[in-house]
Structure formats: structure tokens, C-alpha cells
Enzyme design. Structure first.
Site, short mmCIF file in Angstrom:
data_model
loop_
_atom_site.label_atom_id
_atom_site.label_comp_id
_atom_site.label_asym_id
_atom_site.label_seq_id
_atom_site.Cartn_x
_atom_site.Cartn_y
_atom_site.Cartn_z
N ARG A 34 0.83 -1.22 0.00
CA ARG A 34 0.00 0.00 0.00
C ARG A 34 0.86 1.27 0.00
NH1 ARG A 34 -4.95 -1.98 3.89
NH2 ARG A 34 -6.34 -2.51 2.16
N LYS A 201 -18.84 -16.10 3.53
CA LYS A 201 -20.29 -15.99 3.71
C LYS A 201 -21.06 -15.57 2.47
CE LYS A 201 -20.39 -14.60 8.55
NZ LYS A 201 -20.61 -13.40 9.35
N GLY A 352 -8.48 -7.56 -0.32
CA GLY A 352 -8.81 -8.42 0.80
C GLY A 352 -8.08 -9.75 0.74
N GLY A 375 -13.13 -4.23 0.86
CA GLY A 375 -14.53 -3.79 0.94
C GLY A 375 -14.90 -2.89 -0.21
P1 AMP Z 1 -14.14 -13.46 2.86
O1 AMP Z 1 -13.57 -12.46 3.82
O2 AMP Z 1 -15.62 -13.57 2.86
O3 AMP Z 1 -13.55 -13.33 1.46
O4 AMP Z 1 -13.70 -14.88 3.40
C1 AMP Z 1 -12.36 -15.27 3.47
C2 AMP Z 1 -12.26 -16.43 4.41
O5 AMP Z 1 -13.04 -17.50 3.94
C3 AMP Z 1 -10.84 -16.94 4.55
O6 AMP Z 1 -10.40 -16.68 5.86
C4 AMP Z 1 -11.00 -18.44 4.28
O7 AMP Z 1 -10.29 -19.23 5.21
C5 AMP Z 1 -12.48 -18.67 4.46
N1 AMP Z 1 -12.93 -19.87 3.77
C6 AMP Z 1 -12.75 -20.20 2.48
N2 AMP Z 1 -13.24 -21.44 2.26
C7 AMP Z 1 -13.72 -21.92 3.42
C8 AMP Z 1 -14.34 -23.15 3.82
N3 AMP Z 1 -14.53 -24.14 2.96
N4 AMP Z 1 -14.71 -23.28 5.11
C9 AMP Z 1 -14.48 -22.28 5.99
N5 AMP Z 1 -13.93 -21.08 5.66
C10 AMP Z 1 -13.54 -20.92 4.39
#
Ligand code: AMP
Length: 393
Positions: A34, A201, A352, A375
Site C-alpha cells: 500500500r 459468507k 482483501g 470492501g
Molecule cells: P471473505 O472475507 O468472505 O472473502 O472470506 C475469506 C475467508 O473465507 C478466509 O479466511 C478463508 O479461510 C475462508 N474460507 C474459504 N473457504 C472456506 C471453507 N470451505 N470453510 C471455511 N472457511 C472458508
């Protein structure tokens, strides 16, 4: 919106909002991307003879105790190395010391103000977009340049507050580059356009899935959120991550998708959320009730690679497995490799976790663009208007 080139800059006091929120461990900066990313804007301001006052946030500051571990001082030191010139660091966010130092600035000199979030320790003045604080900061300068792409989706005093009060304002070169990449990719996509959405999520990515289904030719959904889609189709998903209140939504997204959605066909399953747990690779319809999916399997990677091979444009946001654990990082690494080998395609990585994974796995220079905002890039992909940008209009 004005451009940086159109602003009066010579001998002007210019407030520059940057996103220098870098990871620091024991006083050492562990990733300075950054800092490197804002050099072109600072070079341009120096060359045009501006007196430069830098604002940035760092981490979260809720109490007086949080201040010491979130000082921008190490960042000022690293920035002076990157710029090859001194950066005067003022350990205050307001007051006489700061004002005198600004008055003493010569054209082309750099000054950095302490972490804007110090103003959150005493009632959320920075993140609550406090008008009195924004007025004070705006009073310090003649011109405002916002180059903090990573905070464009937030309405804070140091971006939206200041911008709303100043006449001479424009985005910096980093924001301009991010906007050019995302606008071109979403408004004039090279086809076939494939999106890969992973991460934890469904609820965080509903808007992105919907918007990209209306623009892209294929949308690959993987990672933690894919189990909600599997369960919605009636399959056993064991103890995998799931959002039960989003099952109906997953069903309606699959109906709306008209065949554009693509999922993994096999998974790496374990009985514990542990890097050393025994692994079983199984198809999507073969989960046992005590198993959880933590990565995609080899057949899925081959399936996704075949889809990506045809693409002329790819946008990727969110890891396809728990890449933080080495035994479940293969899927995410495989996606990086597949994208890096696409010679003629435009490849864009949202900020991210996917950006962090790609850089950590050694693919920093392998894509058309890695966004500096998590974000902010997500909200862009959702088609939202970002408040930090609107305030610059
Ligand atoms: P996000 O911030 O929504 O992009 O989510 C990223 C996170 O999703 C990372 O910390 C990953 O470890 C988690 N993640 C990816 N695949 C899985 C999975 N199959 N089960 C649990 N967490 C996951």
C-alpha cells in the site's frame, strides 16, 4: 469529477488522504504494497511543487491504550525510504505543533499527520464523520486529493467529511487506476467474462453474485459460501460452514442464474478445523454427517481451469478454501496458477483475502490488476456508488 492534473498545486498546501493501513508486527511492516502503491501520486505532487500533508488511518483505535500500537510513525519512516526524501512525522492529529509544521513546509516537502483514528478514542470523531473535525482538517489546506481506494466505501471525516467542505479536490492516481480497471471490466467486459467468487459468507456476497450474474458469462461460486448452495439442493454437507437463513436465497439465485453458476464437483473433507486433520477427497454428493469441506478437490480445480482457459476476462474475489492452512491452500493456489497462465485475458483480483493469498503465494506480478481495497472493490462489483467517490464530485 476533477482530475489531479487540473488542480492548482504549485505552492499550495495539499491534504492527501492515503490508505497506509499496512500490517505491522513488532514495529516491522510485513507488507508495504500500500505504501508503494501511492508513490506515483506523491511523485506527481512533488514535481508540481505542492506542500504535501498526508492523512491515513491505521488499524482500529477505540481506547487510549490502542493508540501506542497503532502509531503511523513506522509507516512515515518506510515512506521516506520509498520516496527517497524526509517525511516530517507529527505525532498529533491536530493542534499548534501540527499547524506550525504545515506553515513551515516548502514546495515538494512531505509531512505525515498521526493516525486519523486517534480521533476515535474519544468518541468516534473520525469514523463518525464529525463535522467539526472535518472542518478543522479542511482548514489546514487549499486542496484535497483522495487516493485511499481502500476506504472509498466508508463515510469518514478524513475522506467524505473533508471532500464535502473543499472546492479544489480530485482523486489521486491510484484511485483513478482502480476506477479505470473496474469501470472498463464491468461496463465493457471482454468476453467470455468469468467471475470467481469465494470466501466465507453468502450474506457478504449476495449483491456481488446478483450484479455479476447480470454481467458475466459464468460465475464460479466456491469457498465457504458454496455449502449453503449445496445444502439448498438437498445434499448432505456435514459440519461445513452454512448459513441456514440463506437457503431460500441460494435457491432463487440458482433459478435466476440460467445456468451461469458453476460449483465444485469434489471437496477436501476433514473431521476437524485443523491443518493436521486426516483428509478425505469426496464428490459433492458424498459428505458424511461428521465431515466438513475446507477446500475444493482436484476434479473441481480441473473443471474450473477448463472454464478459465476459455475466458478473456476474469474477476476473482475470495479464496476457494481455507488458504491460511497449508493443507487447504491448494485450490486457491491452483486458481492463482490458472489465472497467471492466461496470457491474453484481463485478470483482476479483488482486494482483501484473495489479494493477500495471491501475493503470499508469489503471484504479485502475474495479473493485470490486484486491487488495494477489499470492501471497496466488493462494493464496486455490487454496482454501488461509493460515498468517498461521490464526495469528490
Ligand atoms: P471473505 O472475507 O468472505 O472473502 O472470506 C475469506 C475467508 O473465507 C478466509 O479466511 C478463508 O479461510 C475462508 N474460507 C474459504 N473457504 C472456506 C471453507 N470451505 N470453510 C471455511 N472457511 C472458508
Amino acid at each position: 469529477m476533477n482530475s489531479l492534473e487540473s488542480l492548482p498545486l504549485k505552492n499550495q498546501k495539499v491534504l492527501v488522504r492515503l490508505d497506509l493501513n499496512v500490517p505491522i508486527q513488532d514495529g516491522n511492516i510485513t507488507d508495504d504494497n500500500r505504501i508503494l502503491a501511492v508513490k506515483p501520486t506523491l511523485d506527481s505532487l512533488i514535481q508540481k511543487g505542492a506542500k504535501i500533508i498526508i492523512l491515513s488511518h491505521l488499524g482500529r483505535v477505540k481506547t487510549e491504550e490502542d493508540k501506542a500500537k497503532n502509531s503511523l510513525k513506522p509507516v512515515a519512516l518506510r515512506l521516506s525510504e520509498v520516496m527517497n526524501q524526509p517525511v516530517t512525522f507529527i505525532p498529533e492529529t491536530r493542534g499548534e505543533v501540527l499547524e506550525k509544521a504545515i506553515d513551515a513546509l516548502n514546495p515538494g516537502e512531505l509531512l505525515m499527520v498521526e493516525n486519523t483514528r486517534y480521533e476515535d478514542a474519544d468518541g468516534k470523531k473520525e469514523s463518525g464523520n464529525d463535522l467539526e473535525l472535518a472542518k478543522y482538517w479542511a482548514s489546514l489546506a487549499d486542496v484535497f486529493v483522495n487516493d485511499a481506494f481502500g476506504t472509498l466505501h466508508r463515510a469518514h471525516a478524513s475522506n467524505v467529511g473533508i471532500a464535502s467542505l473543499m472546492t479544489h479536490k480530485a482523486p489521486g492516481l491510484l484511485i483513478q487506476k482502480e476506477l479505470d480497471v473496474f469501470n472498463e471490466a464491468l461496463k465493457n467486459p471482454k468476453r467470455p467474462f468469468v467471475a470467481i467468487l469465494g470466501g466465507a459468507k453468502v450474506s457478504d456476497k449476495i449483491g456481488v453474485i446478483k450484479n455479476l450474474l447480470s454481467i458475466a458469462d459464468k460465475v464460479i461460486v466456491a469457498g465457504g459460501m458454496s455449502y449453503t448452495f449445496l445444502k439448498a439442493q438437498g445434499y448432505e454437507i456435514g459440519t461445513s460452514l452454512v448459513e441456514d437463513d440463506k437457503l431460500d436465497l441460494a435457491t432463487s439465485l440458482m433459478e435466476e442464474a440460467e445456468g451461469k453458476l458453476e460449483f465444485a464437483v469434489d471437496y477436501k473433507l476433514t473431521k476437524a478445523f485443523d491443518n493436521n486433520a486426516d483428509i478425505r477427497i469426496a464428490d459433492y454428493d458424498d459428505f458424511k454427517p461428521d465431515e466438513m469441506g475446507l477446500d475444493i478437490g482436484p476434479k473441481s480445480l480441473e473443471k474450473f481451469k477448463a472454464i478459465l482457459k476459455e475466458a478473456n476476462q476474469v474477476i476473482w474475489n475470495g479464496p476457494v478454501g481455507v488458504f491460511e492452512m497449508s493443507n487447504f491452500a491448494k485450490g486457491t493456489e491452483g486458481i492463482c496458477e490458472a489465472l497467471a497462465s492466461l496470457d491474453h485475458a484481463t485478470t483482476i483480483i479483488g482486494g482483501g483475502d484473495s489479494a493477500a493469498a495471491a501475493i503470499q503465494m508469489g503471484f504479485k506480478d502475474s495479473f493485470t490488476h490486484i486491487s488495494t481495497g477489499g470492501g471497496a472493490s466488493l462494493e464496486f462489483l455490487e454496482g454501488k456508488t461509493l460515498p468517498g467517490l461521490k464526495a469528490l464530485e
